[in-house]
Scaffold this motif. Structure first.
Motif, PDB file in Angstrom:
ATOM      1  N   LEU A   1       2.407   1.686  -3.518  1.00 55.18           N
ATOM      2  CA  LEU A   1       1.424   2.180  -4.480  1.00 55.18           C
ATOM      3  C   LEU A   1       1.095   3.649  -4.227  1.00 55.18           C
ATOM      4  N   GLY A   2       1.143   4.064  -2.956  1.00 53.58           N
ATOM      5  CA  GLY A   2       0.937   5.471  -2.663  1.00 53.58           C
ATOM      6  C   GLY A   2       2.042   6.345  -3.226  1.00 53.58           C
ATOM      7  N   LEU A   3       3.268   5.818  -3.218  1.00 48.52           N
ATOM      8  CA  LEU A   3       4.403   6.555  -3.772  1.00 48.52           C
ATOM      9  C   LEU A   3       4.453   6.481  -5.288  1.00 48.52           C
ATOM     10  N   ASN A   4       3.809   5.443  -5.856  1.00 52.73           N
ATOM     11  CA  ASN A   4       3.884   5.206  -7.301  1.00 52.73           C
ATOM     12  C   ASN A   4       2.484   4.945  -7.856  1.00 52.73           C
ATOM     13  N   PRO A   5       1.604   5.939  -7.821  1.00 43.34           N
ATOM     14  CA  PRO A   5       0.233   5.725  -8.270  1.00 43.34           C
ATOM     15  C   PRO A   5       0.193   5.282  -9.731  1.00 43.34           C
ATOM     16  N   GLU A  28       0.825  -1.203   0.000  1.00 42.63           N
ATOM     17  CA  GLU A  28       0.000   0.000   0.000  1.00 42.63           C
ATOM     18  C   GLU A  28       0.863   1.259   0.000  1.00 42.63           C
ATOM     19  N   ARG A  29       1.974   1.227   0.744  1.00 44.62           N
ATOM     20  CA  ARG A  29       2.867   2.391   0.771  1.00 44.62           C
ATOM     21  C   ARG A  29       3.544   2.601  -0.584  1.00 44.62           C
TER      22      ARG A  29
END
Length: 261
Positions: free
Chosen positions: A132-136, A129-130
């Motif tokens: 994906l948050g950094l790499n939308p 999740e982290r």
């Protein structure tokens, strides 16, 4: 196996029927690439970005892979008191998902990540999740799943951001044994103790190419303990085995469990 204290040593062939590729199985050598080595991963930020950019894409399919009939049959044999423990080279925790209780993970598990600086552990799902948050939008990349939750992804790493440890911002690494690392001594000793207590060692789905598994076959042979190997293709332990069967585990193990359990 009937009436004997049995220990199983399992490899990637146990999980290929769940959709998780291996490094050395049927058709693998033509497409496999070398896994990252620990010393490269630890020292090179680009190597870490390459690893995590692919792992982010591979993780959803890897963690969704279900236990197969072979995993379930082994768990049934354990419940029946026939297989006393499973020593596994796999990092997918499908033995536990199928219900096996006594599992020694030689190479760790991808379900966790560990900080190389402070040793803190984090769940891989939380790290996903982290990341994906950094790499939308990174999951929009399409790629075939590769061994160990990786993916055959070829794209630019210029915009991929790697997450650090939540406690100290240090380098995170999957809590698995990379090539170039040693299996922790306590894990090795626990596995040796199981092999030394066994009256039969059954090798399931491993080519025994790497020493981390082969050493237990050699120990059993030195002790005079019978060894049975079930694998598709040759293994480095074939000359030491009392019995070698070429078969798929998802077909053979349920038949074995039906007869014995």
């Amino acid at each position: 196996m009937r009436g004997r204290h049995v220990v199983a040593l399992t490899g990637a062939g146990c999980s290929t029927e769940s959709g998780i590729p291996d490094y050395r199985g049927e058709g693998t050598l033509a497409r496999a690439r070398r896994p990252v080595r620990f010393e490269v991963y630890a020292a090179d930020p680009v190597a870490r970005a390459r690893y995590w950019s692919r792992a982010v894409v591979g993780w959803p399919r890897f963690c969704a892979a279900p236990p197969n009939a072979g995993h379930r049959a082994l768990a049934r044999l354990e419940r029946a008191g026939i297989v006393r423990a499973v020593i596994t080279q796999n990092v997918d925790r499908l033995h536990q998902a199928a219900g096996t209780r006594e599992v020694v993970e030689l190479h760790g598990a991808l379900a966790e990540v560990r900080c190389l600086a402070c040793g803190a552990l984090e769940g891989r799902a939380e790290l996903q999740e982290r990341l994906l948050g950094l790499n939308p939008g990174w999951l929009d990349h399409e790629a075939e799943i590769a061994p160990d939750g990786d993916a055959d992804l070829e794209t630019s790493l210029a915009e991929f951001h790697v997450a650090g440890c939540r406690r100290c911002a240090g380098v995170l690494k999957p809590n698995v044994v990379f090539f170039g690392e040693q299996v922790p001594a306590a894990i090795v000793e626990r596995a040796y103790a199981l092999v030394e207590s066994a009256e039969l060692l059954v090798v399931l789905g491993s080519s025994l190419t790497v020493f981390s598994g082969l050493r237990f076959v050699r120990r059993a042979e030195a002790l005079g303990t019978p060894i049975a190997i079930v694998n598709v293709g040759p293994t480095r332990g074939d000359a030491l085995a009392s019995l070698k069967i070429e078969a798929r585990l998802g077909e053979l193990l349920p038949r074995l469990a039906e007869r014995l359990a």
